[in-house]
Structure formats: structure tokens, C-alpha cells
Scaffold this motif. Structure first.
Motif, PDB file in Angstrom:
ATOM      1  N   VAL A  28       0.851  -1.194   0.000  1.00  0.00           N
ATOM      2  CA  VAL A  28       0.000   0.000   0.000  1.00  0.00           C
ATOM      3  C   VAL A  28       0.886   1.243   0.000  1.00  0.00           C
ATOM      4  CG1 VAL A  28      -1.685   1.305   1.358  1.00  0.00           C
ATOM      5  CG2 VAL A  28      -1.907  -1.177   1.120  1.00  0.00           C
ATOM      6  N   ARG A  29       0.524   2.219  -0.822  1.00  0.00           N
ATOM      7  CA  ARG A  29       1.369   3.400  -0.977  1.00  0.00           C
ATOM      8  C   ARG A  29       0.648   4.704  -0.667  1.00  0.00           C
ATOM      9  NH1 ARG A  29       2.787  -0.508  -4.624  1.00  0.00           N
ATOM     10  NH2 ARG A  29       5.006  -1.017  -4.725  1.00  0.00           N
ATOM     11  N   LEU A 146      -3.570  -2.803   9.623  1.00  0.00           N
ATOM     12  CA  LEU A 146      -2.488  -1.953   9.125  1.00  0.00           C
ATOM     13  C   LEU A 146      -2.088  -2.341   7.707  1.00  0.00           C
ATOM     14  CD1 LEU A 146      -0.284  -2.010  12.340  1.00  0.00           C
ATOM     15  CD2 LEU A 146      -1.652  -0.079  11.520  1.00  0.00           C
ATOM     16  N   ALA A 147      -1.586  -1.355   6.991  1.00  0.00           N
ATOM     17  CA  ALA A 147      -1.070  -1.575   5.644  1.00  0.00           C
ATOM     18  C   ALA A 147       0.445  -1.364   5.670  1.00  0.00           C
ATOM     19  CB  ALA A 147      -1.718  -0.596   4.662  1.00  0.00           C
ATOM     20  N   THR A 148       1.136  -2.018   4.743  1.00  0.00           N
ATOM     21  CA  THR A 148       2.585  -1.899   4.687  1.00  0.00           C
ATOM     22  C   THR A 148       3.070  -1.803   3.248  1.00  0.00           C
ATOM     23  OG1 THR A 148       2.931  -4.295   4.577  1.00  0.00           O
ATOM     24  CG2 THR A 148       2.911  -3.296   6.781  1.00  0.00           C
ATOM     25  N   CYS A 149       4.310  -1.364   3.127  1.00  0.00           N
ATOM     26  CA  CYS A 149       5.012  -1.414   1.840  1.00  0.00           C
ATOM     27  C   CYS A 149       6.508  -1.497   2.142  1.00  0.00           C
ATOM     28  CB  CYS A 149       4.714  -0.181   0.992  1.00  0.00           C
ATOM     29  SG  CYS A 149       5.463  -0.250  -0.662  1.00  0.00           S
ATOM     30  N   ILE A 177      10.123  -0.405   6.355  1.00  0.00           N
ATOM     31  CA  ILE A 177       8.755  -0.757   5.986  1.00  0.00           C
ATOM     32  C   ILE A 177       7.839   0.434   6.242  1.00  0.00           C
ATOM     33  CG2 ILE A 177       6.858  -2.385   6.364  1.00  0.00           C
ATOM     34  CD1 ILE A 177       8.969  -4.204   7.737  1.00  0.00           C
ATOM     35  N   ALA A 178       7.165   0.896   5.212  1.00  0.00           N
ATOM     36  CA  ALA A 178       6.123   1.896   5.422  1.00  0.00           C
ATOM     37  C   ALA A 178       4.963   1.221   6.143  1.00  0.00           C
ATOM     38  CB  ALA A 178       5.663   2.463   4.077  1.00  0.00           C
ATOM     39  N   LEU A 179       4.421   1.905   7.155  1.00  0.00           N
ATOM     40  CA  LEU A 179       3.379   1.282   7.980  1.00  0.00           C
ATOM     41  C   LEU A 179       2.343   2.322   8.375  1.00  0.00           C
ATOM     42  CD1 LEU A 179       2.577  -1.321   9.698  1.00  0.00           C
ATOM     43  CD2 LEU A 179       3.732  -0.162  11.590  1.00  0.00           C
ATOM     44  N   GLY A 180       1.086   1.977   8.274  1.00  0.00           N
ATOM     45  CA  GLY A 180       0.027   2.892   8.686  1.00  0.00           C
ATOM     46  C   GLY A 180      -1.333   2.352   8.281  1.00  0.00           C
ATOM     47  N   TYR A 181      -2.323   3.239   8.322  1.00  0.00           N
ATOM     48  CA  TYR A 181      -3.682   2.879   7.916  1.00  0.00           C
ATOM     49  C   TYR A 181      -3.905   3.378   6.494  1.00  0.00           C
ATOM     50  CZ  TYR A 181      -4.204   2.018  12.886  1.00  0.00           C
ATOM     51  OH  TYR A 181      -4.030   1.541  14.159  1.00  0.00           O
ATOM     52  N   GLU A 182      -4.420   2.506   5.646  1.00  0.00           N
ATOM     53  CA  GLU A 182      -4.552   2.850   4.233  1.00  0.00           C
ATOM     54  C   GLU A 182      -5.528   4.012   4.039  1.00  0.00           C
ATOM     55  OE1 GLU A 182      -5.514   0.815  -0.126  1.00  0.00           O
ATOM     56  OE2 GLU A 182      -5.879  -0.309   1.711  1.00  0.00           O
ATOM     57  N   GLU A 183      -5.125   4.921   3.164  1.00  0.00           N
ATOM     58  CA  GLU A 183      -5.994   6.022   2.746  1.00  0.00           C
ATOM     59  C   GLU A 183      -6.440   5.709   1.338  1.00  0.00           C
ATOM     60  OE1 GLU A 183      -8.101   8.444   3.420  1.00  0.00           O
ATOM     61  OE2 GLU A 183      -6.713  10.015   4.029  1.00  0.00           O
ATOM     62  N   ALA A 184      -7.592   5.092   1.219  1.00  0.00           N
ATOM     63  CA  ALA A 184      -8.074   4.689  -0.100  1.00  0.00           C
ATOM     64  C   ALA A 184      -8.847   5.842  -0.733  1.00  0.00           C
ATOM     65  CB  ALA A 184      -8.973   3.468   0.017  1.00  0.00           C
ATOM     66  N   PRO A 185      -8.482   6.262  -1.943  1.00  0.00           N
ATOM     67  CA  PRO A 185      -9.244   7.317  -2.608  1.00  0.00           C
ATOM     68  C   PRO A 185     -10.678   6.890  -2.847  1.00  0.00           C
ATOM     69  CG  PRO A 185      -7.701   6.287  -4.126  1.00  0.00           C
ATOM     70  CD  PRO A 185      -7.389   5.746  -2.763  1.00  0.00           C
ATOM     71  N   PRO A 186     -11.624   7.855  -2.868  1.00  0.00           N
ATOM     72  CA  PRO A 186     -13.043   7.501  -3.031  1.00  0.00           C
ATOM     73  C   PRO A 186     -13.338   6.707  -4.295  1.00  0.00           C
ATOM     74  CG  PRO A 186     -12.780   9.810  -2.438  1.00  0.00           C
ATOM     75  CD  PRO A 186     -11.408   9.293  -2.734  1.00  0.00           C
TER      76      PRO A 186
END
Length: 206
Positions: A28-29, A146-149, A177-186
Motif C-alpha cells: 500500500v502506498r 495496518l497496511a505496509t510497503c 517498511i512503510a506502515l500505517g492505515y490505508e488512505e483509499a481514494p473515493p
């Protein structure tokens, strides 16, 4: 926090459940600005310590980077590192040129830190152990929402300096590792089933 002791009957996860977790993992980016709470971080990394290590040495450890100043500095170092890499090997690393241009304009970039937290995996002696640990973190994270990349390109030397690490032989940053909660576009389309070519298995007869 300690994980509970497991009975023998709990030590084996059914293949269907475990393979689903592996196949469902995504890189996830795009992330929401808020970082995971400290107790969530702790649960994730305490579970990841059960990742296998060579000779059971268990020397892998983590730096949890969440302060805006350090995140911004690592982003800056990563962009500079990618810029130098592209200039040195444009044919092989030209795919990073667009990332560098976008990053210099302050735009979201897929390979440069845009997440609110970074578990940086550090190895003492055996770098393969850190790679296994980073993979374990990526597989565990979705179970906590959580999402990662995995960020494959970063400036090791300057990152060590930023963290006050002095000797690669005793502490070497191996994976970020990028880590957080995904921000999904609408308008984000549902994830398409991922296709993987069947792996070729060689069965030596001699």
C-alpha cells in the motif's frame, strides 16, 4: 507484551487460512496521517520476534520511527539517494526517475516514505534474519488493520547517522517498511485478483 503459550493443537494453522493471509497481502502506498498507537506497534513487533533466525540467534531488533522530523529527514535522504542512483545507472535504474521528480515537487511517491510510521529493521550480524523479520511484519500487519510497503531503496549510511548508529558490523539497517492505515481514494477500484505464474519446481534426480 508476552504472547500466550500455545498448546500443541494451536501450533498449526490450517493451510487454507494461512495461504489466504499470504495471498491477500498487498503493498500500500497511500496512508492516513495518523500513526498507529504505541500498543499496536508493540503487538505487531512482539509477534514478529517469533520469525525464524539463523541458529536461533534472535539478534534482529527494530527502530520505530514516527516523529515528523525524522520521517521528513529519511524522505529527504531517500530522494537524494535515488537521484544519485539514477544519475549513476540511468539504464538500469531509470524507473526511479519519475519518483525522484514527483518527490522533488512534493507529490506523493510510491517508493519514498509517505506513511506516518516506519519500522526500521536492524540486523546484528546476519542480514538474512532481518529480511525474514520484515516479511513477517508485512504478513502480520493486516490482521491489526495496518497496511505496509517494503521500501527497497534507502540511504543506509545516512540513516545510521540519523539514528546514532556507528558500526555496521554490530547494527546495520537492512529493511524499511512503510506502515500505517490505508488512505483509499473515493474512486479506488476494488483490488483485482493477483495473478502469479506457476512456479517451476526442479526435481533433481541425481
Amino acid at each position: 507484551s508476552a504472547l500466550p503459550e500455545l498448546a500443541d493443537s494451536q501450533r498449526v494453522v490450517p493451510f487454507e487460512q494461512l495461504s489466504l493471509a499470504v495471498c491477500a497481502r498487498r503493498s500500500v502506498r497511500s496512508y492516513k496521517p495518523e500513526a498507529p498507537a504505541a500498543d499496536v506497534f508493540d503487538r505487531l513487533l512482539q509477534a514478529a520476534r517469533y520469525a525464524p533466525t539463523g541458529c536461533n540467534t534472535r539478534t534482529v531488533h527494530y527502530y520505530a520511527i514516527t516523529t515528523p522530523e525524522r520521517l521528513a529527514r529519511i524522505r529527504e535522504l531517500t530522494l537524494a539517494y535515488l537521484k544519485r542512483a539514477v544519475a549513476a545507472e540511468p539504464e538500469r535504474l531509470g524507473r526511479f526517475a519519475g519518483i525522484v521528480r514527483a518527490g522533488e515537487k512534493g507529490l506523493p511517491t510510491p517508493n519514498v516514505i509517505g506513511s506516518p510510521a516506519l519500522p526500521l529493521v536492524v540486523a546484528t550480524g546476519v542480514t538474512k534474519d532481518a529480511h525474514i523479520a520484515a516479511t513477517t511484519v508485512s504478513l502480520l500487519a493486516p490482521s491489526l488493520g495496518l497496511a505496509t510497503c517494503w521500501l527497497g531503496a534507502f540511504d543506509v549510511d545516512h540513516t545510521m547517522e540519523l539514528l546514532g548508529l556507528r558500526d555496521k558490523s554490530s547494527e546495520e539497517p537492512v529493511a524499511v517498511i512503510a506502515l500505517g492505515y490505508e488512505e483509499a481514494p473515493p474512486d479506488k477500484a476494488p483490488a483485482r485478483p493477483r495473478k502469479r505464474r506457476r512456479v517451476d519446481i526442479v526435481w533433481p534426480t541425481k
